[in-house]
Design a protein around this motif. Structure first.
Motif, PDB file in Angstrom:
ATOM      1  N   ASP A  37      60.370  47.862  44.591  1.00  0.00           N
ATOM      2  CA  ASP A  37      59.080  48.245  44.610  1.00  0.00           C
ATOM      3  C   ASP A  37      58.491  48.591  43.266  1.00  0.00           C
ATOM      4  O   ASP A  37      57.259  48.368  42.815  1.00  0.00           O
ATOM      5  N   THR A  38      59.215  49.049  42.464  1.00  0.00           N
ATOM      6  CA  THR A  38      59.093  48.947  41.226  1.00  0.00           C
ATOM      7  C   THR A  38      58.518  48.093  40.492  1.00  0.00           C
ATOM      8  O   THR A  38      57.490  47.888  39.683  1.00  0.00           O
ATOM      9  N   VAL A  39      59.257  46.934  40.541  1.00  0.00           N
ATOM     10  CA  VAL A  39      58.990  45.575  40.193  1.00  0.00           C
ATOM     11  C   VAL A  39      57.812  45.106  40.585  1.00  0.00           C
ATOM     12  O   VAL A  39      57.001  44.743  40.112  1.00  0.00           O
ATOM     13  N   ILE A  40      57.668  45.173  42.173  1.00  0.00           N
ATOM     14  CA  ILE A  40      56.278  44.776  42.603  1.00  0.00           C
ATOM     15  C   ILE A  40      55.106  45.567  41.783  1.00  0.00           C
ATOM     16  O   ILE A  40      54.209  44.946  41.515  1.00  0.00           O
ATOM     17  N   THR A  41      55.080  46.810  41.863  1.00  0.00           N
ATOM     18  CA  THR A  41      54.199  47.536  41.060  1.00  0.00           C
ATOM     19  C   THR A  41      53.776  47.044  39.836  1.00  0.00           C
ATOM     20  O   THR A  41      52.384  46.861  39.411  1.00  0.00           O
ATOM     21  N   THR A  42      54.742  46.772  38.914  1.00  0.00           N
ATOM     22  CA  THR A  42      54.770  46.211  37.649  1.00  0.00           C
ATOM     23  C   THR A  42      54.088  44.793  37.770  1.00  0.00           C
ATOM     24  O   THR A  42      52.889  44.837  36.909  1.00  0.00           O
ATOM     25  N   LYS A  43      54.365  44.042  38.707  1.00  0.00           N
ATOM     26  CA  LYS A  43      53.706  42.731  38.858  1.00  0.00           C
ATOM     27  C   LYS A  43      52.158  42.815  39.064  1.00  0.00           C
ATOM     28  O   LYS A  43      51.326  41.978  38.606  1.00  0.00           O
ATOM     29  N   VAL A  44      51.870  43.718  40.260  1.00  0.00           N
ATOM     30  CA  VAL A  44      50.559  43.840  40.523  1.00  0.00           C
ATOM     31  C   VAL A  44      49.792  44.454  39.259  1.00  0.00           C
ATOM     32  O   VAL A  44      48.722  43.977  39.173  1.00  0.00           O
ATOM     33  N   LYS A  45      50.518  45.461  38.566  1.00  0.00           N
ATOM     34  CA  LYS A  45      49.436  45.841  37.507  1.00  0.00           C
ATOM     35  C   LYS A  45      49.421  44.987  36.391  1.00  0.00           C
ATOM     36  O   LYS A  45      48.149  44.731  35.904  1.00  0.00           O
ATOM     37  N   ALA A  46      50.383  44.214  36.181  1.00  0.00           N
ATOM     38  CA  ALA A  46      49.912  42.879  35.126  1.00  0.00           C
ATOM     39  C   ALA A  46      49.054  42.133  35.844  1.00  0.00           C
ATOM     40  O   ALA A  46      48.308  41.456  34.778  1.00  0.00           O
ATOM     41  N   ALA A  47      49.150  41.452  36.870  1.00  0.00           N
ATOM     42  CA  ALA A  47      48.054  40.639  37.412  1.00  0.00           C
ATOM     43  C   ALA A  47      46.796  41.422  37.514  1.00  0.00           C
ATOM     44  O   ALA A  47      45.665  40.524  37.178  1.00  0.00           O
ATOM     45  N   ILE A  48      46.636  42.642  37.651  1.00  0.00           N
ATOM     46  CA  ILE A  48      45.317  43.061  37.177  1.00  0.00           C
ATOM     47  C   ILE A  48      44.768  43.235  36.079  1.00  0.00           C
ATOM     48  O   ILE A  48      43.583  42.926  35.679  1.00  0.00           O
ATOM     49  N   PHE A  49      45.872  43.589  35.121  1.00  0.00           N
ATOM     50  CA  PHE A  49      45.533  43.499  33.705  1.00  0.00           C
ATOM     51  C   PHE A  49      45.063  42.120  33.136  1.00  0.00           C
ATOM     52  O   PHE A  49      44.008  42.115  32.351  1.00  0.00           O
ATOM     53  N   ASN A  50      45.599  41.074  33.797  1.00  0.00           N
ATOM     54  CA  ASN A  50      45.414  39.788  33.372  1.00  0.00           C
ATOM     55  C   ASN A  50      44.087  39.051  33.870  1.00  0.00           C
ATOM     56  O   ASN A  50      43.570  37.926  33.685  1.00  0.00           O
ATOM     57  N   ASN A  51      43.372  39.798  34.874  1.00  0.00           N
ATOM     58  CA  ASN A  51      42.140  39.344  35.534  1.00  0.00           C
ATOM     59  C   ASN A  51      41.064  40.161  34.649  1.00  0.00           C
ATOM     60  O   ASN A  51      40.914  41.345  34.618  1.00  0.00           O
ATOM     61  N   ALA A  52      39.924  39.210  33.988  1.00  0.00           N
ATOM     62  CA  ALA A  52      39.153  39.775  33.125  1.00  0.00           C
ATOM     63  C   ALA A  52      38.135  40.795  33.608  1.00  0.00           C
ATOM     64  O   ALA A  52      37.643  41.503  33.142  1.00  0.00           O
ATOM     65  N   SER A  53      37.743  40.407  34.925  1.00  0.00           N
ATOM     66  CA  SER A  53      36.947  41.382  35.562  1.00  0.00           C
ATOM     67  C   SER A  53      37.436  42.471  36.075  1.00  0.00           C
ATOM     68  O   SER A  53      36.460  43.508  36.309  1.00  0.00           O
ATOM     69  N   LEU A  54      38.601  42.918  36.078  1.00  0.00           N
ATOM     70  CA  LEU A  54      39.210  44.438  36.443  1.00  0.00           C
ATOM     71  C   LEU A  54      39.637  45.184  35.498  1.00  0.00           C
ATOM     72  O   LEU A  54      40.063  44.310  34.483  1.00  0.00           O
ATOM     73  N   LYS A  55      39.872  46.242  35.342  1.00  0.00           N
ATOM     74  CA  LYS A  55      40.103  47.066  34.287  1.00  0.00           C
ATOM     75  C   LYS A  55      41.310  47.931  34.914  1.00  0.00           C
ATOM     76  O   LYS A  55      41.205  48.637  36.122  1.00  0.00           O
ATOM     77  N   VAL A  56      42.672  47.670  34.525  1.00  0.00           N
ATOM     78  CA  VAL A  56      43.737  48.288  34.939  1.00  0.00           C
ATOM     79  C   VAL A  56      43.588  49.642  34.992  1.00  0.00           C
ATOM     80  O   VAL A  56      44.493  50.643  35.577  1.00  0.00           O
ATOM     81  N   SER A  57      42.880  50.454  34.055  1.00  0.00           N
ATOM     82  CA  SER A  57      43.030  51.863  33.604  1.00  0.00           C
ATOM     83  C   SER A  57      42.186  52.516  35.014  1.00  0.00           C
ATOM     84  O   SER A  57      42.236  53.803  35.280  1.00  0.00           O
TER      85      SER A  57
END
Length: 103
Positions: A37-57
């Motif tokens: 689950d920690t790995v999945i959370t990290t991957k989801v945060k990275a995918a959100i970060f890599n999307n220009a229209s979304l703000k990971v913060s």
């Protein structure tokens, strides 16, 4: 000889209890599930970060047994839909729950 048997039984019991303590229940993850689950959370945060229209913060990500929950405040309903789609596309995600709200 008798002392040796007592030690053997003691250590076997201790080992068995340790294994039972690492097992999963409906409300608790096993050690392996926690790491996954920690790995999945990290991957989801990275995918959100890599999307220009979304703000990971603005988006919080939590994962429990493969189920991802997204929460926070975003700028539009389109951002909610994009974040949900991005999270679903991550390997290992079984489902996505939305707790995000538009500002």
């Amino acid at each position: 000889m008798r002392t040796r048997n007592i030690f053997a039984v003691f250590f076997l019991s201790l080992f068995s209890l340790t294994l039972l303590g690492c097992g999963a229940t409906n409300t608790r993850e096993s050690t392996g599930e926690y790491v996954d689950d920690t790995v999945i959370t990290t991957k989801v945060k990275a995918a959100i970060f890599n999307n220009a229209s979304l703000k990971v913060s603005e988006i919080n990500v939590e994962t429990f047994k493969g189920v991802v929950q997204l929460s926070g405040f975003v700028n539009s309903a389109e951002d909610i839909n994009t974040a949900m789609r991005v999270a679903r596309d991550v390997t290992g995600v079984t489902s996505v729950k939305n707790a995000m709200q538009v500002k």
